[in-house]
Design an enzyme around this catalytic site. Structure first.
Site, PDB file in Angstrom:
ATOM      1  N   ASN A  10       0.892  -1.260  -0.188  1.00 32.41           N
ATOM      2  CA  ASN A  10       0.067   0.007   0.002  1.00 32.41           C
ATOM      3  C   ASN A  10       0.916   1.260  -0.087  1.00 32.41           C
ATOM      4  O   ASN A  10       1.691   1.631   1.053  1.00 32.41           O
ATOM      5  CB  ASN A  10      -0.874  -0.063   1.324  1.00 32.41           C
ATOM      6  CG  ASN A  10      -1.513   1.198   1.520  1.00 32.41           C
ATOM      7  OD1 ASN A  10      -1.678   2.126   0.376  1.00 32.41           O
ATOM      8  ND2 ASN A  10      -2.277   1.204   2.455  1.00 32.41           N
ATOM      9  N   TRP A  11       1.091   1.822  -1.133  1.00 31.00           N
ATOM     10  CA  TRP A  11       1.784   2.949  -1.177  1.00 31.00           C
ATOM     11  C   TRP A  11       1.476   4.472  -0.915  1.00 31.00           C
ATOM     12  O   TRP A  11       1.999   5.256  -0.488  1.00 31.00           O
ATOM     13  CB  TRP A  11       2.333   2.923  -2.687  1.00 31.00           C
ATOM     14  CG  TRP A  11       2.968   2.128  -3.436  1.00 31.00           C
ATOM     15  CD1 TRP A  11       3.591   0.871  -2.791  1.00 31.00           C
ATOM     16  CD2 TRP A  11       3.327   1.918  -4.689  1.00 31.00           C
ATOM     17  NE1 TRP A  11       4.175  -0.024  -3.734  1.00 31.00           N
ATOM     18  CE2 TRP A  11       4.247   0.937  -4.722  1.00 31.00           C
ATOM     19  CE3 TRP A  11       3.304   2.940  -5.925  1.00 31.00           C
ATOM     20  CZ2 TRP A  11       4.630   0.311  -5.874  1.00 31.00           C
ATOM     21  CZ3 TRP A  11       3.848   2.390  -7.259  1.00 31.00           C
ATOM     22  CH2 TRP A  11       4.492   1.189  -7.243  1.00 31.00           C
ATOM     23  N   LYS A  12      -0.051   4.312  -0.073  1.00 25.09           N
ATOM     24  CA  LYS A  12      -0.445   5.471   0.444  1.00 25.09           C
ATOM     25  C   LYS A  12      -0.268   6.743  -0.544  1.00 25.09           C
ATOM     26  O   LYS A  12      -0.462   6.440  -1.958  1.00 25.09           O
ATOM     27  CB  LYS A  12      -0.088   5.644   1.942  1.00 25.09           C
ATOM     28  CG  LYS A  12      -0.044   4.363   2.624  1.00 25.09           C
ATOM     29  CD  LYS A  12       0.003   4.592   4.179  1.00 25.09           C
ATOM     30  CE  LYS A  12       0.389   3.254   4.852  1.00 25.09           C
ATOM     31  NZ  LYS A  12       0.252   3.480   6.406  1.00 25.09           N
ATOM     32  N   HIS A  96      -9.223   0.888   5.090  1.00 25.52           N
ATOM     33  CA  HIS A  96      -8.162   0.874   5.719  1.00 25.52           C
ATOM     34  C   HIS A  96      -8.262   2.048   6.816  1.00 25.52           C
ATOM     35  O   HIS A  96      -9.043   2.985   6.746  1.00 25.52           O
ATOM     36  CB  HIS A  96      -6.998   1.656   4.705  1.00 25.52           C
ATOM     37  CG  HIS A  96      -5.722   1.663   5.357  1.00 25.52           C
ATOM     38  ND1 HIS A  96      -5.128   2.677   6.169  1.00 25.52           N
ATOM     39  CD2 HIS A  96      -4.534   0.574   4.929  1.00 25.52           C
ATOM     40  CE1 HIS A  96      -3.701   2.424   6.355  1.00 25.52           C
ATOM     41  NE2 HIS A  96      -3.581   1.191   5.786  1.00 25.52           N
ATOM     42  N   GLU A  98      -6.616   4.264   8.139  1.00 29.29           N
ATOM     43  CA  GLU A  98      -6.454   5.620   7.832  1.00 29.29           C
ATOM     44  C   GLU A  98      -7.640   6.221   7.148  1.00 29.29           C
ATOM     45  O   GLU A  98      -7.892   7.493   7.172  1.00 29.29           O
ATOM     46  CB  GLU A  98      -5.204   6.102   6.669  1.00 29.29           C
ATOM     47  CG  GLU A  98      -3.987   5.852   7.586  1.00 29.29           C
ATOM     48  CD  GLU A  98      -2.754   5.426   6.933  1.00 29.29           C
ATOM     49  OE1 GLU A  98      -2.782   5.192   5.781  1.00 29.29           O
ATOM     50  OE2 GLU A  98      -1.939   4.682   7.735  1.00 29.29           O
ATOM     51  N   GLU A 168      -4.925  -5.107  10.987  1.00 33.08           N
ATOM     52  CA  GLU A 168      -3.792  -4.079  11.313  1.00 33.08           C
ATOM     53  C   GLU A 168      -4.330  -3.217  12.292  1.00 33.08           C
ATOM     54  O   GLU A 168      -5.282  -2.455  12.209  1.00 33.08           O
ATOM     55  CB  GLU A 168      -3.945  -3.068  10.099  1.00 33.08           C
ATOM     56  CG  GLU A 168      -3.796  -3.885   8.566  1.00 33.08           C
ATOM     57  CD  GLU A 168      -3.474  -2.707   7.505  1.00 33.08           C
ATOM     58  OE1 GLU A 168      -2.418  -3.128   6.916  1.00 33.08           O
ATOM     59  OE2 GLU A 168      -4.024  -1.972   7.431  1.00 33.08           O
ATOM     60  N   GLY A 174       2.760   2.359  10.533  1.00 37.39           N
ATOM     61  CA  GLY A 174       3.419   3.390  10.400  1.00 37.39           C
ATOM     62  C   GLY A 174       4.165   4.002  11.468  1.00 37.39           C
ATOM     63  O   GLY A 174       4.613   4.958  11.518  1.00 37.39           O
ATOM     64  N   SER A 214       3.706  -2.049  10.368  1.00 37.59           N
ATOM     65  CA  SER A 214       5.287  -2.012  10.781  1.00 37.59           C
ATOM     66  C   SER A 214       5.896  -3.450  10.244  1.00 37.59           C
ATOM     67  O   SER A 214       6.882  -3.816  10.905  1.00 37.59           O
ATOM     68  CB  SER A 214       5.594  -1.529  12.022  1.00 37.59           C
ATOM     69  OG  SER A 214       5.006  -0.071  12.175  1.00 37.59           O
ATOM     70  N   GLY A 235       3.051  -0.944   4.294  1.00 35.38           N
ATOM     71  CA  GLY A 235       2.848   0.276   3.896  1.00 35.38           C
ATOM     72  C   GLY A 235       4.398   0.539   3.495  1.00 35.38           C
ATOM     73  O   GLY A 235       4.801   0.577   2.269  1.00 35.38           O
ATOM     74  N   GLY A 236       5.124   1.245   4.614  1.00 33.84           N
ATOM     75  CA  GLY A 236       6.445   1.769   4.307  1.00 33.84           C
ATOM     76  C   GLY A 236       7.400   0.960   3.563  1.00 33.84           C
ATOM     77  O   GLY A 236       7.899   1.439   2.707  1.00 33.84           O
TER      78      GLY A 236
HETATM   79  C1  PEP Z   1      -0.350  -0.029   5.984  1.00 34.10           C
HETATM   80  O1  PEP Z   1      -0.682   1.068   5.155  1.00 34.10           O
HETATM   81  O2  PEP Z   1      -1.581  -0.852   5.751  1.00 34.10           O
HETATM   82  C2  PEP Z   1       0.561  -0.460   6.722  1.00 34.10           C
HETATM   83  C3  PEP Z   1       0.463  -1.548   7.322  1.00 34.10           C
HETATM   84  O3  PEP Z   1       1.371   0.348   7.086  1.00 34.10           O
HETATM   85  P1  PEP Z   1       3.016   0.317   7.666  1.00 34.10           P
HETATM   86  O4  PEP Z   1       3.422  -0.885   6.912  1.00 34.10           O
HETATM   87  O5  PEP Z   1       3.707   1.473   7.005  1.00 34.10           O
HETATM   88  O6  PEP Z   1       2.920   0.236   8.934  1.00 34.10           O
END
Ligand code: PEP
Length: 260
Positions: A10-12, A96, A98, A168, A174, A214, A235-236
């Protein structure tokens, strides 16, 4: 019965017109022919088409970060299922954290998005997870159960085969803080039990449940070898082709270890 691991990036709201297809191209080079793991990347809407071109012919599928549940019309700023299919999307992230906690999406809206996906041939990744305050108040099971019940309302057991659940915990997204493998496994097992109650055990055993929060190359192996963790939503670490590839390799190893 085995569940093939599924890793999605997920590049957000990251990358640019230039960076997005370049990142996708680097991923194709590193993992574009992996067989043992299903793969997807979810770039921002404006770059879906160019990333789709960069992924063409590879094993990496294209996904979107959101969808709207109406077909067309006066919905300024929204994106329809037909539009996502036009640019080659197979997967859609729904609910998600966010979008739940920053944008204010409700379980009812998220359910409409999930239903739209399965009705229109897209595969939803339904995200669920508790806030830190909810975990501290011992409400994790209650919160996640409610999100699953409401998110899947009206989804038939046949349609559930196209649904991935992503657990999640919001406090792990994040933040660099990840759930321990035991903490994650406990909730994943609970989700699978719940799916068994809502549908039936055989259906529940087939559903892939990703962990997200993470996930990095150095913690992926331990998480992905848990019996009810079937992949990850990243994500990251999905913004770096090297890290993404290392996580995929950990998923492949977990699969080869034939844990299920
Ligand atoms: C996500 O965006 O779903 C996520 C899990 O982000 P991160 O891996 O950065 O915690």
């Amino acid at each position: 019965m085995t569940r093939k691991p599924f890793i999605a990036g997920n590049w957000k709201m990251n990358t640019s017109l230039e960076e997005a297809p370049a990142l996708a191209g680097a991923m194709v080079e590193k993992v574009g022919s992996v067989e043992g793991v299903d793969l997807a990347v979810c770039p921002p809407f404006p770059y879906l088409a160019s990333v789709g071109k960069a992924l063409a012919g590879s094993k990496i599928a294209l996904g979107a970060q959101d969808i709207f549940y109406e077909n067309n019309g006066a919905y300024t700023g929204e994106i329809s299922a037909a539009m996502l299919k036009d640019v080659g999307c197979a997967y859609v992230i729904c609910g998600h954290s966010e979008r739940r906690h920053v944008i204010g999406e409700t379980d009812e809206m998220i359910n409409r998005k999930v239903l739209k996906c399965v009705g229109d041939g897209l595969k939803p990744i339904l995200c669920v997870g508790e806030l830190l305050t909810e975990r501290q108040a011992d409400e994790t099971i209650e919160v996640v159960s409610r999100q699953i019940h409401l998110g899947l309302e009206g989804v038939s057991s046949a349609d559930l085969t196209d649904v991935t659940i992503a657990y999640e915990p919001v406090w792990a997204i994040g933040t660099g803080v990840t759930a321990t493998p035991d903490q994650a496994q406990e909730v994943h097992a609970m989700i699978r039990r719940l799916l068994g109650e809502i549908y039936d055990d055989a259906t529940a055993r087939n559903v892939r449940i990703q962990y997200g929060g993470s996930v990095k190359p150095d913690n992926a192996g331990e998480l992905l070898t848990q019996p009810d963790i079937d992949g990850a939503l990243i994500g990251g670490a999905s913004l770096k082709a090297d890290d993404f590839a290392k996580i995929i390799s950990a998923a492949n190893n977990a699969n080869n270890a034939n844990k299920r």
